[in-house]
Design an enzyme around this catalytic site. Structure first.
Site, short mmCIF file in Angstrom:
data_model
loop_
_atom_site.label_atom_id
_atom_site.label_comp_id
_atom_site.label_asym_id
_atom_site.label_seq_id
_atom_site.Cartn_x
_atom_site.Cartn_y
_atom_site.Cartn_z
N MET A 153 0.87 -1.35 0.46
CA MET A 153 -0.24 -0.09 0.03
C MET A 153 0.68 1.51 -0.07
O MET A 153 2.42 0.93 0.30
CB MET A 153 -0.57 0.32 1.23
CG MET A 153 -1.61 -1.08 1.05
SD MET A 153 -2.65 -1.36 2.51
CE MET A 153 -3.67 0.31 2.57
N ASP A 181 -2.82 -4.77 0.01
CA ASP A 181 -1.89 -6.42 0.80
C ASP A 181 -3.08 -7.17 2.23
O ASP A 181 -3.24 -8.11 2.53
CB ASP A 181 -0.46 -6.45 1.08
CG ASP A 181 -0.21 -5.29 2.03
OD1 ASP A 181 -0.86 -4.85 1.83
OD2 ASP A 181 1.32 -4.82 2.40
#
Length: 489
Positions: A77, A234
């Protein structure tokens, strides 16, 4: 079959699951990290695409991929991929564990005083928006040429489909999203000199975001037209992979970073304790996270420092030394600064208690303990405003170590549940989201908890020993905090 592509920090993982959700095969290709200056962390997006092609073609060398009916994406991210008017990358991507934008975080919150209310989060250097303020100040020519900003996995999506799209869970980590409304915030964009025209289109993680282009299909050896799901950041994708898709379910992730993740039916904010409050990749759901920046990264560092052949060798040597530990070594794992609960990009790693008898196993055990203590601090932050988090499922590469599990269970004083395939959680979640998007499967059909492999219960004697060691760990950070700040200035 359904394919999950997980763009991590150290590798790209690609997995296949069948219609029953069973893991069929997996492949990975490594990535390297660039740290050209103190606090910086960057990668070349082209290396992500090269690694994706390599991993998919690795799978294709072993089996036919003609039956792939959907593709899902997950990924690291917060990274900033800056593109020009021709969608060409303007500079290396600035990653989630980059700490250069500390001053820009303060500036962002001054520019938009309602920032924490809009985004649900404290501005942290790793998030995307402060990075763009840094670019505007330090690389104005690059900022002026920036037409589009994408997150890492969404740049892979652009390569796959030609579409600029993000999902809610990943977008929530930019500080540009109104997390409660699940839409871009004009105020937050304006505070960084951007507009919605710079942002990708938003979808839920279970929606189709586009289809595989002819060019991408040729590069990967797949057929064109395969639907590509919205996917997730994720950790949100990891939640889908482990079946954490209903409120109050939780897991701990031991990837490059470490995370304790709790699913919520509504947005619950606590920015003062550096708790992350994001959208889930599941429609109508949110989640909270306590995040530490170095989990498996700490073990990798200790392996290099100790001169062990690899992480598995260090773990084996550490396990052979047994528990409880005979050394008083304490390891602060702040190798890239820290987020929850400290929000301290200046914090550094510390090894305390070295003497002439210190062994490689002592260092390995202290590294595992340090990560466990950092996660325990995060668990306290998550529970500070009420509510109790019970047992935790475990995902990520660190899930392979039973020794680490014993230490974690004792430090967190929680039972830890391990699932088959848990070490590939985000990629598995991405594939499951592809099943929902492409085949119309329900969440309960596509995202059940995988079968349990084993459970590690906390050991009372070890928990008592670690309680005392954690007190020293916390005191060390408190004593050294001003020193960290002084050395960074």
């Amino acid at each position: 079959m359904y394919m999950g592509i997980d763009l991590g920090t150290s590798s790209v993982k690609v997995i296949l699951i069948d219609e029953a959700g069973t893991l069929v095969d997996e492949a990975a290709a490594p990535l390297t990290l660039s740290r050209p200056r103190p606090l910086w962390s960057e990668q070349d997006p082209q290396s992500w695409w090269d690694a994706t092609q390599a991993a998919v073609r690795n799978l294709k060398s072993r089996r036919s991929l003609d039956a792939v009916a959907g593709i899902g994406l997950s990924g690291q991210m917060h990274g900033a991929v800056l593109l020009d008017s021709n969608d060409q990358v303007l500079r290396p991507a600035i990653l989630w564990n980059d700490g250069r934008a500390g001053a820009e975080c303060r500036e962002l919150e001054q520019r938009e005083p309602a920032s924490r209310e809009i985004t649900g989060n404290l501005a942290m250097p790793g998030f995307t928006a402060p990075k763009l303020i840094w670019v505007a100040k330090n690389e104005p020519d690059i900022f002026a040429r920036t037409v589009r900003v994408l997150l890492p996995k969404d740049w892979i999506r652009l390569k796959l489909t030609g579409e600029a799209v993000s999902d809610m869970s990943d977008a929530a980590g930019t500080l540009w999203l109104d997390v409660g409304k699940r839409q871009w915030s004009p105020a937050m964009l304006e505070a960084t000199g951007l507009g919605e025209r710079h942002m990708p289109r938003l979808v839920e993680g279970t929606e189709v975001s586009g289809v595989l282009s002819v060019e991408a299909a040729a590069a990967l050896g797949l057929r064109p037209g395969i639907p590509v799901a919205g996917g997730g950041g994720d950790n949100a994708a990891g939640a889908a992979g482990i079946g954490v898709v209903h409120p109050e379910m939780a897991f701990v992730s031991l990837g490059t970073s470490g995370v304790i993740f709790v699913a919520d039916a509504a947005l619950k904010k606590d920015p003062e304790r550096a708790v992350h409050a994001f959208c889930h990749c599941i429609p109508g759901m949110w989640h909270r996270m306590a995040v530490i920046l170095s989990a498996a990264a700490t073990l990798s560092f200790a392996t290099r420092l100790a001169g062990a052949a690899d992480e598995a060798s260090l773990l084996a040597e550490t396990e052979a030394a047994g528990l409880p530990p005979q050394s008083r070594l304490v390891f602060l794992p702040y190798l890239s600064g820290e987020r929850t609960p400290h929000n301290d990009p200046a914090a550094t790693g510390v090894i305390f208690g070295l003497d002439g008898t210190t062994t490689r196993a002592d260092l390995g055990r202290a590294a595992l303990e340090g990560v466990a203590f950092a996660l325990a601090d995060g668990l306290d932050a998550l529970q500070a405003r009420g509510g109790t988090i019970g047992g935790l499922s475990v995902i990520g590469g660190g899930a392979r170590s039973k020794l680490w599990g014993r230490i974690l269970a004792a430090a967190l004083q929680r039972p830890l549940t391990y699932h088959r395939g848990g070490e590939v959680g985000p990629a598995l979640g991405a594939a499951r989201l592809a099943m929902v998007a492409a085949a119309g499967a329900s969440l309960d059909e596509a995202c059940p908890p995988p079968p349990v492999s084993h459970v590690i219960e906390p050991e009372a004697a070890l928990a008592e020993l670690l309680k005392a060691r954690r007190a020293l760990y916390r005191r060390l950070y408190s004593d050294l905090k001003s020193t960290f700040a002084d050395s960074a200035s």
